[in-house]
Enzyme design. Structure first.
Site, PDB file in Angstrom:
ATOM      1  N   LYS A 157       0.819  -1.214   0.000  1.00  0.00           N
ATOM      2  CA  LYS A 157       0.000   0.000   0.000  1.00  0.00           C
ATOM      3  C   LYS A 157       0.858   1.271   0.000  1.00  0.00           C
ATOM      4  O   LYS A 157       2.042   1.235   0.361  1.00  0.00           O
ATOM      5  CB  LYS A 157      -0.946  -0.049   1.205  1.00  0.00           C
TER       6      LYS A 157
ATOM      7  N   TYR B  87     -12.198  -2.212  -4.187  1.00  0.00           N
ATOM      8  CA  TYR B  87     -12.739  -2.370  -2.825  1.00  0.00           C
ATOM      9  C   TYR B  87     -14.270  -2.267  -2.794  1.00  0.00           C
ATOM     10  O   TYR B  87     -14.835  -1.968  -1.749  1.00  0.00           O
ATOM     11  CB  TYR B  87     -12.116  -1.337  -1.894  1.00  0.00           C
TER      12      TYR B  87
ATOM     13  N   ARG C 279      -2.485 -14.782   4.458  1.00  0.00           N
ATOM     14  CA  ARG C 279      -3.254 -14.047   5.486  1.00  0.00           C
ATOM     15  C   ARG C 279      -2.580 -14.212   6.852  1.00  0.00           C
ATOM     16  O   ARG C 279      -2.478 -13.255   7.624  1.00  0.00           O
ATOM     17  CB  ARG C 279      -4.697 -14.545   5.539  1.00  0.00           C
TER      18      ARG C 279
ATOM     19  N   THR D  75      -5.798  -7.363  10.397  1.00  0.00           N
ATOM     20  CA  THR D  75      -6.063  -6.099   9.688  1.00  0.00           C
ATOM     21  C   THR D  75      -5.472  -4.903  10.422  1.00  0.00           C
ATOM     22  O   THR D  75      -4.851  -4.030   9.796  1.00  0.00           O
ATOM     23  CB  THR D  75      -7.588  -5.909   9.520  1.00  0.00           C
TER      24      THR D  75
ATOM     25  N   ARG E 251       2.312  -6.839   8.643  1.00  0.00           N
ATOM     26  CA  ARG E 251       1.553  -5.683   9.117  1.00  0.00           C
ATOM     27  C   ARG E 251       2.092  -5.178  10.457  1.00  0.00           C
ATOM     28  O   ARG E 251       2.096  -3.965  10.702  1.00  0.00           O
ATOM     29  CB  ARG E 251       0.065  -6.029   9.195  1.00  0.00           C
TER      30      ARG E 251
ATOM     31  N   ASN F 287      -2.132  -0.406   6.605  1.00  0.00           N
ATOM     32  CA  ASN F 287      -1.631  -1.640   7.210  1.00  0.00           C
ATOM     33  C   ASN F 287      -0.681  -2.389   6.278  1.00  0.00           C
ATOM     34  O   ASN F 287      -0.620  -3.613   6.281  1.00  0.00           O
ATOM     35  CB  ASN F 287      -2.809  -2.510   7.665  1.00  0.00           C
TER      36      ASN F 287
ATOM     37  N   HIS G  72      -2.175  -5.641   1.270  1.00  0.00           N
ATOM     38  CA  HIS G  72      -3.438  -6.352   1.037  1.00  0.00           C
ATOM     39  C   HIS G  72      -3.140  -7.826   0.872  1.00  0.00           C
ATOM     40  O   HIS G  72      -2.083  -8.193   0.366  1.00  0.00           O
ATOM     41  CB  HIS G  72      -4.090  -5.816  -0.249  1.00  0.00           C
TER      42      HIS G  72
ATOM     43  N   GLU H 218      -8.713 -10.649  -8.354  1.00  0.00           N
ATOM     44  CA  GLU H 218      -7.861  -9.498  -8.040  1.00  0.00           C
ATOM     45  C   GLU H 218      -6.585  -9.518  -8.872  1.00  0.00           C
ATOM     46  O   GLU H 218      -6.116  -8.475  -9.336  1.00  0.00           O
ATOM     47  CB  GLU H 218      -7.549  -9.487  -6.540  1.00  0.00           C
TER      48      GLU H 218
HETATM   49  P1  IDP Z   1      -8.223  -7.091   5.272  1.00  0.00           P
HETATM   50  O1  IDP Z   1      -7.354  -6.198   4.387  1.00  0.00           O
HETATM   51  O2  IDP Z   1      -7.469  -7.579   6.476  1.00  0.00           O
HETATM   52  O3  IDP Z   1      -8.893  -8.200   4.504  1.00  0.00           O
HETATM   53  P2  IDP Z   1     -10.783  -5.745   5.258  1.00  0.00           P
HETATM   54  O4  IDP Z   1     -11.789  -5.802   6.366  1.00  0.00           O
HETATM   55  O5  IDP Z   1     -11.068  -6.503   4.001  1.00  0.00           O
HETATM   56  O6  IDP Z   1      -9.372  -6.161   5.867  1.00  0.00           O
HETATM   57  O7  IDP Z   1     -10.602  -4.195   4.907  1.00  0.00           O
HETATM   58  C1  IDP Z   1      -9.954  -3.804   3.710  1.00  0.00           C
HETATM   59  C2  IDP Z   1      -9.010  -2.672   4.038  1.00  0.00           C
HETATM   60  O8  IDP Z   1      -9.768  -1.550   4.486  1.00  0.00           O
HETATM   61  C3  IDP Z   1      -8.030  -2.941   5.184  1.00  0.00           C
HETATM   62  O9  IDP Z   1      -6.896  -3.648   4.773  1.00  0.00           O
HETATM   63  C4  IDP Z   1      -7.691  -1.533   5.627  1.00  0.00           C
HETATM   64  O10 IDP Z   1      -6.746  -0.918   4.761  1.00  0.00           O
HETATM   65  C5  IDP Z   1      -9.031  -0.829   5.467  1.00  0.00           C
HETATM   66  N1  IDP Z   1      -9.809  -0.838   6.713  1.00  0.00           N
HETATM   67  C6  IDP Z   1     -10.432  -1.881   7.293  1.00  0.00           C
HETATM   68  N2  IDP Z   1     -11.054  -1.522   8.429  1.00  0.00           N
HETATM   69  C7  IDP Z   1     -10.835  -0.196   8.569  1.00  0.00           C
HETATM   70  C8  IDP Z   1     -11.237   0.795   9.530  1.00  0.00           C
HETATM   71  O11 IDP Z   1     -11.923   0.498  10.537  1.00  0.00           O
HETATM   72  N3  IDP Z   1     -10.798   2.068   9.335  1.00  0.00           N
HETATM   73  C9  IDP Z   1     -10.043   2.424   8.266  1.00  0.00           C
HETATM   74  N4  IDP Z   1      -9.662   1.547   7.322  1.00  0.00           N
HETATM   75  C10 IDP Z   1     -10.050   0.255   7.466  1.00  0.00           C
HETATM   76 MG    MG Z   2     -10.282  -8.082   2.965  1.00  0.00          MG
END
Ligand code: IDP
Ligand code: MG
Length: 139
Positions: free
Chosen positions: A11, A51, A87, A93, A104, A114, A117, A128
């Site tokens: 990212k 997204y 993962r 996350t 992360r 974080n 992805h 993707e």
């Molecule tokens: P993941 O990347 O661990 O699968 P997801 O829930 O799919 O997590 O969320 C996608 C992306 O959205 C996360 O990697 C992060 O960059 C962002 N994100 C997720 N939750 C939050 C939040 O509560 N606040 C701000 N950004 C978030």
């Molecule tokens: Mg996700």
């Protein structure tokens, strides 16, 4: 049966922080074979599309702005049981909750920024990957 392909992005904040090379090294040290890789940048429309599943979430527009704010690295990775293994390797996350030593935990700076992805299913991994690499076919 689980597939052997996953998709990742490094990212914008991790790249801006100078950690592109460190993260690529960490990915290969984890036994992930890089099948395709490129440095690119998402437009806001592309970030919205990537997204789209999160479009109703309160963080969606912030995430779209963040993900289009600078260069990213997109890559397709190969390993047995790639989606689950990656993962686990990248961690939770929220970097604050990510296991010590995970990507992360090492390179993430907030729940949004974080570092990386990682696809959450074999189907999403393929779709993707195809989003960025025309030689990979969608399901
Ligand atoms: P993941 O990347 O661990 O699968 P997801 O829930 O799919 O997590 O969320 C996608 C992306 O959205 C996360 O990697 C992060 O960059 C962002 N994100 C997720 N939750 C939050 C939040 O509560 N606040 C701000 N950004 C978030
Ligand atoms: Mg996700």
């Amino acid at each position: 049966m689980s597939g052997n392909i996953t998709f990742t992005m490094i990212k914008p904040k991790a790249i801006a922080d100078g950690n592109m090379g460190n993260i690529i090294a960490k990915i290969t040290q984890g036994g992930f074979n890089i099948k395709a890789l490129k440095l690119t940048r998402l437009t806001k429309d592309q970030a919205r599309k990537f997204y789209a599943v999160h479009s109703e979430r309160p963080f969606f527009e912030g995430l779209v702005s963040f993900m289009s704010s600078g260069p990213i690295v997109a890559a397709i990775l190969e390993k047995e049981d790639a989606v689950l293994n990656y993962r686990n390797y990248i961690g939770a996350t929220n970097p604050a909750d990510a296991a010590a030593g995970s990507i992360r935990a090492l390179y993430g700076t907030s729940i949004e920024a974080n570092a990386v992805h990682g696809s959450d299913s074999d189907e999403n991994a393929v779709n993707e990957g195809a989003f960025f690499f025309s030689e990979f076919e969608r399901f």
